[in-house]
Write a protein that holds these residues in place. Structure first.
Motif, mmCIF file in Angstrom:
data_model
loop_
_atom_site.group_PDB
_atom_site.id
_atom_site.type_symbol
_atom_site.label_atom_id
_atom_site.label_comp_id
_atom_site.label_asym_id
_atom_site.label_seq_id
_atom_site.Cartn_x
_atom_site.Cartn_y
_atom_site.Cartn_z
ATOM 1 N N ILE A 25 1.271 4.402 -10.119
ATOM 2 C CA ILE A 25 2.682 4.733 -10.320
ATOM 3 C C ILE A 25 3.579 3.703 -9.639
ATOM 4 O O ILE A 25 4.559 3.223 -10.224
ATOM 5 N N LEU A 26 3.237 3.345 -8.399
ATOM 6 C CA LEU A 26 4.046 2.357 -7.686
ATOM 7 C C LEU A 26 3.961 0.978 -8.332
ATOM 8 O O LEU A 26 4.944 0.234 -8.318
ATOM 9 N N ALA A 69 8.654 -3.022 -3.037
ATOM 10 C CA ALA A 69 7.658 -4.054 -2.724
ATOM 11 C C ALA A 69 6.864 -3.700 -1.473
ATOM 12 O O ALA A 69 5.651 -3.883 -1.424
ATOM 13 N N VAL A 70 7.561 -3.172 -0.468
ATOM 14 C CA VAL A 70 6.864 -2.773 0.760
ATOM 15 C C VAL A 70 5.859 -1.677 0.466
ATOM 16 O O VAL A 70 4.695 -1.747 0.905
ATOM 17 N N LEU A 71 6.272 -0.659 -0.292
ATOM 18 C CA LEU A 71 5.351 0.419 -0.648
ATOM 19 C C LEU A 71 4.209 -0.078 -1.528
ATOM 20 O O LEU A 71 3.058 0.331 -1.361
ATOM 21 N N PHE A 75 0.228 0.262 -0.462
ATOM 22 C CA PHE A 75 -0.763 0.978 -1.254
ATOM 23 C C PHE A 75 -1.804 0.038 -1.844
ATOM 24 O O PHE A 75 -2.960 0.417 -2.014
ATOM 25 N N TYR A 76 -1.414 -1.175 -2.166
ATOM 26 C CA TYR A 76 -2.370 -2.156 -2.688
ATOM 27 C C TYR A 76 -3.412 -2.485 -1.631
ATOM 28 O O TYR A 76 -4.600 -2.532 -1.906
ATOM 29 N N TYR A 82 -10.147 0.872 0.393
ATOM 30 C CA TYR A 82 -10.908 1.996 -0.123
ATOM 31 C C TYR A 82 -11.972 1.539 -1.113
ATOM 32 O O TYR A 82 -13.056 2.115 -1.160
ATOM 33 N N LEU A 83 -11.675 0.515 -1.899
ATOM 34 C CA LEU A 83 -12.665 0.015 -2.848
ATOM 35 C C LEU A 83 -13.831 -0.679 -2.157
ATOM 36 O O LEU A 83 -14.858 -0.925 -2.777
ATOM 37 N N GLY A 84 -13.693 -0.986 -0.885
ATOM 38 C CA GLY A 84 -14.801 -1.548 -0.122
ATOM 39 C C GLY A 84 -15.793 -0.505 0.358
ATOM 40 O O GLY A 84 -16.823 -0.845 0.948
#
Length: 104
Positions: A25-26, A69-71, A75-76, A82-84
């Motif tokens: 969403i972001l 952009a900060v958010l 989250f990125y 998390y994908l690690g």
């Protein structure tokens, strides 16, 4: 990276979409705000190339785009960490439970 996970290969795409909903969403919001901001700036510069115009609406859009952009980057970064997690790339009990719930 989400497509390389075992969770995706098993077919639990809904589980991945649920976990990464905020990022998706972001990402869409940040992309929209960025495109709007840059189109507005280019439009103002196209009409008056000799001077720089900075309207109050443009300032508000600029502030929202930078906050987005900060958010987005937060989250990125959280998603890449998390994908690690190795549990996403191998068979484990919580994944079997999620698969059993999805099949019902």
């Amino acid at each position: 990276m989400m497509f390389n996970t075992y969770v995706f290969q098993v077919g639990l795409v809904s589980l991945l979409l649920e976990r990464f909903r905020a990022l998706l969403i972001l990402s869409a919001l940040y992309l929209t705000l960025s495109i709007c901001l840059h189109c507005w700036i280019m439009n103002l510069r196209w009409m008056e190339s000799n001077r720089f115009m900075w309207t109050s609406g443009l300032l508000a859009l600029f502030v929202f785009q930078r906050l987005g952009a900060v958010l987005y980057y937060y989250f990125y970064k959280r998603t890449t960490e998390y994908l690690g997690d190795p549990r996403l790339y191998e068979d484990c009990p919580w994944l079997r439970d999620a698969f059993a719930r999805a099949r019902q």
